[in-house]
Each structure stands twice: as structure tokens, then as C-alpha cells.
Design a protein around this motif. Structure first.
Motif, PDB file in Angstrom:
ATOM      1  N   ASP A 148       0.796  -1.227   0.000  1.00 16.69           N
ATOM      2  CA  ASP A 148       0.000   0.000   0.000  1.00 16.69           C
ATOM      3  C   ASP A 148       0.833   1.284   0.000  1.00 16.69           C
ATOM      4  O   ASP A 148       0.339   2.356   0.319  1.00 16.69           O
ATOM      5  N   GLY A 149       2.117   1.193  -0.362  1.00 16.07           N
ATOM      6  CA  GLY A 149       2.899   2.418  -0.415  1.00 16.07           C
ATOM      7  C   GLY A 149       4.357   2.160  -0.729  1.00 16.07           C
ATOM      8  O   GLY A 149       4.863   1.053  -0.554  1.00 16.07           O
ATOM      9  N   ALA A 150       5.018   3.209  -1.225  1.00 20.57           N
ATOM     10  CA  ALA A 150       6.454   3.153  -1.496  1.00 20.57           C
ATOM     11  C   ALA A 150       7.053   4.514  -1.168  1.00 20.57           C
ATOM     12  O   ALA A 150       6.458   5.552  -1.454  1.00 20.57           O
ATOM     13  N   SER A 151       8.221   4.499  -0.537  1.00 22.75           N
ATOM     14  CA  SER A 151       8.918   5.754  -0.225  1.00 22.75           C
ATOM     15  C   SER A 151       9.647   6.236  -1.466  1.00 22.75           C
ATOM     16  O   SER A 151      10.408   5.483  -2.089  1.00 22.75           O
ATOM     17  N   VAL A 152       9.404   7.492  -1.845  1.00 19.22           N
ATOM     18  CA  VAL A 152      10.000   8.065  -3.051  1.00 19.22           C
ATOM     19  C   VAL A 152      10.868   9.253  -2.642  1.00 19.22           C
ATOM     20  O   VAL A 152      10.412  10.132  -1.905  1.00 19.22           O
ATOM     21  N   TYR A 153      12.096   9.278  -3.117  1.00 18.30           N
ATOM     22  CA  TYR A 153      13.044  10.320  -2.747  1.00 18.30           C
ATOM     23  C   TYR A 153      13.325  11.221  -3.952  1.00 18.30           C
ATOM     24  O   TYR A 153      13.938  10.782  -4.936  1.00 18.30           O
ATOM     25  N   PRO A 154      12.885  12.486  -3.903  1.00 21.63           N
ATOM     26  CA  PRO A 154      13.073  13.393  -5.042  1.00 21.63           C
ATOM     27  C   PRO A 154      14.523  13.495  -5.506  1.00 21.63           C
ATOM     28  O   PRO A 154      14.784  13.601  -6.703  1.00 21.63           O
ATOM     29  N   ARG A 155      15.463  13.460  -4.561  1.00 17.84           N
ATOM     30  CA  ARG A 155      16.876  13.580  -4.943  1.00 17.84           C
ATOM     31  C   ARG A 155      17.276  12.487  -5.929  1.00 17.84           C
ATOM     32  O   ARG A 155      18.006  12.756  -6.892  1.00 17.84           O
ATOM     33  N   GLN A 156      16.811  11.255  -5.695  1.00 21.32           N
ATOM     34  CA  GLN A 156      17.165  10.155  -6.584  1.00 21.32           C
ATOM     35  C   GLN A 156      16.504  10.304  -7.956  1.00 21.32           C
ATOM     36  O   GLN A 156      17.098   9.977  -8.987  1.00 21.32           O
ATOM     37  N   VAL A 157      15.274  10.826  -7.985  1.00 17.04           N
ATOM     38  CA  VAL A 157      14.593  11.052  -9.264  1.00 17.04           C
ATOM     39  C   VAL A 157      15.357  12.098 -10.066  1.00 17.04           C
ATOM     40  O   VAL A 157      15.583  11.942 -11.272  1.00 17.04           O
ATOM     41  N   VAL A 158      15.773  13.179  -9.407  1.00 12.79           N
ATOM     42  CA  VAL A 158      16.554  14.222 -10.074  1.00 12.79           C
ATOM     43  C   VAL A 158      17.867  13.640 -10.603  1.00 12.79           C
ATOM     44  O   VAL A 158      18.284  13.922 -11.741  1.00 12.79           O
ATOM     45  N   LYS A 159      18.517  12.831  -9.793  1.00 12.29           N
ATOM     46  CA  LYS A 159      19.798  12.230 -10.183  1.00 12.29           C
ATOM     47  C   LYS A 159      19.641  11.383 -11.440  1.00 12.29           C
ATOM     48  O   LYS A 159      20.470  11.470 -12.367  1.00 12.29           O
ATOM     49  N   ARG A 160      18.579  10.585 -11.523  1.00  8.08           N
ATOM     50  CA  ARG A 160      18.377   9.728 -12.692  1.00  8.08           C
ATOM     51  C   ARG A 160      17.984  10.551 -13.918  1.00  8.08           C
ATOM     52  O   ARG A 160      18.368  10.224 -15.049  1.00  8.08           O
ATOM     53  N   ALA A 161      17.219  11.624 -13.709  1.00 11.00           N
ATOM     54  CA  ALA A 161      16.853  12.497 -14.826  1.00 11.00           C
ATOM     55  C   ALA A 161      18.092  13.121 -15.443  1.00 11.00           C
ATOM     56  O   ALA A 161      18.237  13.195 -16.672  1.00 11.00           O
ATOM     57  N   LEU A 162      19.026  13.578 -14.604  1.00  8.67           N
ATOM     58  CA  LEU A 162      20.267  14.156 -15.099  1.00  8.67           C
ATOM     59  C   LEU A 162      21.136  13.110 -15.780  1.00  8.67           C
ATOM     60  O   LEU A 162      21.787  13.393 -16.791  1.00  8.67           O
ATOM     61  N   ALA A 163      21.133  11.897 -15.246  1.00  8.82           N
ATOM     62  CA  ALA A 163      21.935  10.825 -15.841  1.00  8.82           C
ATOM     63  C   ALA A 163      21.467  10.514 -17.262  1.00  8.82           C
ATOM     64  O   ALA A 163      22.278  10.170 -18.136  1.00  8.82           O
TER      65      ALA A 163
END
Length: 224
Positions: A148-163
């Protein structure tokens, strides 16, 4: 009675070749996959029995190996064959959305995300990374959670977008309950990610929630 003794217009394979796969029932499609039945039971009859035992076609397709092979007429070879067919379908959908702008083929995006996420037993948060013309660069599941849920970390999303040198993203996650209605937490998360990605000039185009039916677009829902 053996399917070979049926009138030709009633045989699943001949029906498919004559009119297309969409006219076949779930049992007829499964019978073509099975190819043969078991003693005293045609492939179509076996297919109907299996659909009843599993509770439907989706449950059969999403069964793990132990559950799948515990049923009459299904073994490891059939399980491997089914997994190969499903993966070919996913790769075909991915190739489809990579050919053109994701915004010009919203149904293909929906179909791809559903194929990728609907079968997951736990919540998975994933991103479609897009270039400046909104063509798909990559699809990545980034966070795995509970039922019923997952922890999402914006820093990691930003890091992958830049990659990926992405110019835009389409966010997605599944609801294992099958209910795709967005929660307040989904809306807050989307806003946090929009703010974080805006700092590096990356736009979020949509956030899809995958349930039992059509994936829900938060843009169309009016929450973006």
C-alpha cells in the motif's frame, strides 16, 4: 471431443486466422497457447477449467512458477513459454512508444505502463525519461514498497533524470489493490517532484496510476 473433429469455423486457430485474435474468448486464446489438452479433455475444455481454477486470465498470466505448475496441463516449459510471450509483448509496447512523441501516443503509454506495473504485487514507482521532443529515452522502476505504499526520494529522481539528460518525465506507480484513484499523498508527492525537477529544468508531463482498469492520468483528473 478433439478440436480437430470440430467444424472448421469453430476451431480457435482457424477463427483467429479468419477474423483476428480479438474475436476469440479468453478460453480460446488460452487453448491456442496450450496447443493440446489432456486425456479426455480438449485444449478448449482444459483452458476453461484452468480459467475457473485461477479465477480469470489475468490471474493465470500473473501466477508465479509454483502456482502455475501446480495445475493440470501446465509445467515449467509452459511457464517459460508464457513468460517469453509476455516479455515480447512488453518490449513491443516499449518499441512503439519509443518511435514517436509520448504525448502523441497517450494510449500506447498507458498500455506500456499497465503491462509493466499492473502485475506487481507491491507498489512500484517508476519514471519514463523523455528527450526535448518528448520521445522515450528510458523506463526505470526506481522505488519498491509494500502492498500500500512506497517511499519516493526526489533527490534520486533528479539524479536519474540528469543521468539520462532528460528534458521531461512521466511518473507512474501502481496500486496493488487495483483501485487507481489518486490519494492526497500521490498529489503531494507529485508537487514535491515538480518543484525538485524544476530546479534542473526538467518538466513532469503527467503522473499515471496503474490499477485494474485503464491507468489514471493525474493531468486528466485535474490534479496537475
Amino acid at each position: 471431443m478433439s478440436i480437430r473433429l470440430w467444424p472448421e469455423h469453430e476451431r480457435p486457430r482457424e477463427k483467429l486466422l479468419r477474423s483476428g485474435a480479438m474475436v476469440l474468448s479468453d478460453a480460446e486464446l488460452l487453448a491456442i497457447f496450450l496447443r493440446t489438452g489432456v486425456q479426455g479433455c480438449s485444449a478448449v475444455e482444459l483452458a476453461r477449467r484452468l480459467l475457473g481454477e485461477f479465477g480469470g486470465l489475468r490471474q493465470l498470466l500473473e501466477a508465479d512458477q509454483d502456482e502455475f505448475t501446480s495445475h493440470l496441463g501446465l509445467g515449467p516449459a509452459k511457464f517459460a513459454q508464457l513468460q517469453a510471450v509476455l516479455e515480447m509483448g512488453r518490449r513491443h509496447l516499449e518499441a512503439t512508444i519509443k518511435r514517436e512523441s509520448a504525448l502523441e501516443s497517450p494510449q500506447a503509454v498507458r498500455d506500456f505502463l499497465k503491462a509493466r506495473l499492473r502485475h506487481e504485487p507491491h507498489e512500484v514507482f517508476a519514471c519514463l525519461f523523455l528527450d526535448t521532443r518528448h520521445r522515450v529515452l528510458a523506463f526505470e522502476p526506481l522505488f519498491y514498497g509494500t502492498i500500500d505504499g512506497a517511499s519516493v526520494y526526489p533527490r534520486q529522481v533528479v539524479k536519474r533524470a540528469l543521468a539520462h539528460n532528460a528534458a521531461a518525465l512521466i511518473l507512474s506507480h501502481n496500486h496493488p489493490s487495483g483501485v487507481a484513484e489518486p490519494s492526497q499523498a500521490d498529489r503531494m508527492l507529485t508537487e514535491r517532484l515538480k518543484e525538485a525537477l524544476a530546479l534542473v529544468d526538467v518538466r513532469i508531463l503527467d503522473h499515471f496510476i496503474v490499477g485494474d482498469g485503464e491507468p489514471l492520468s493525474m493531468v486528466e483528473y485535474g490534479w496537475m
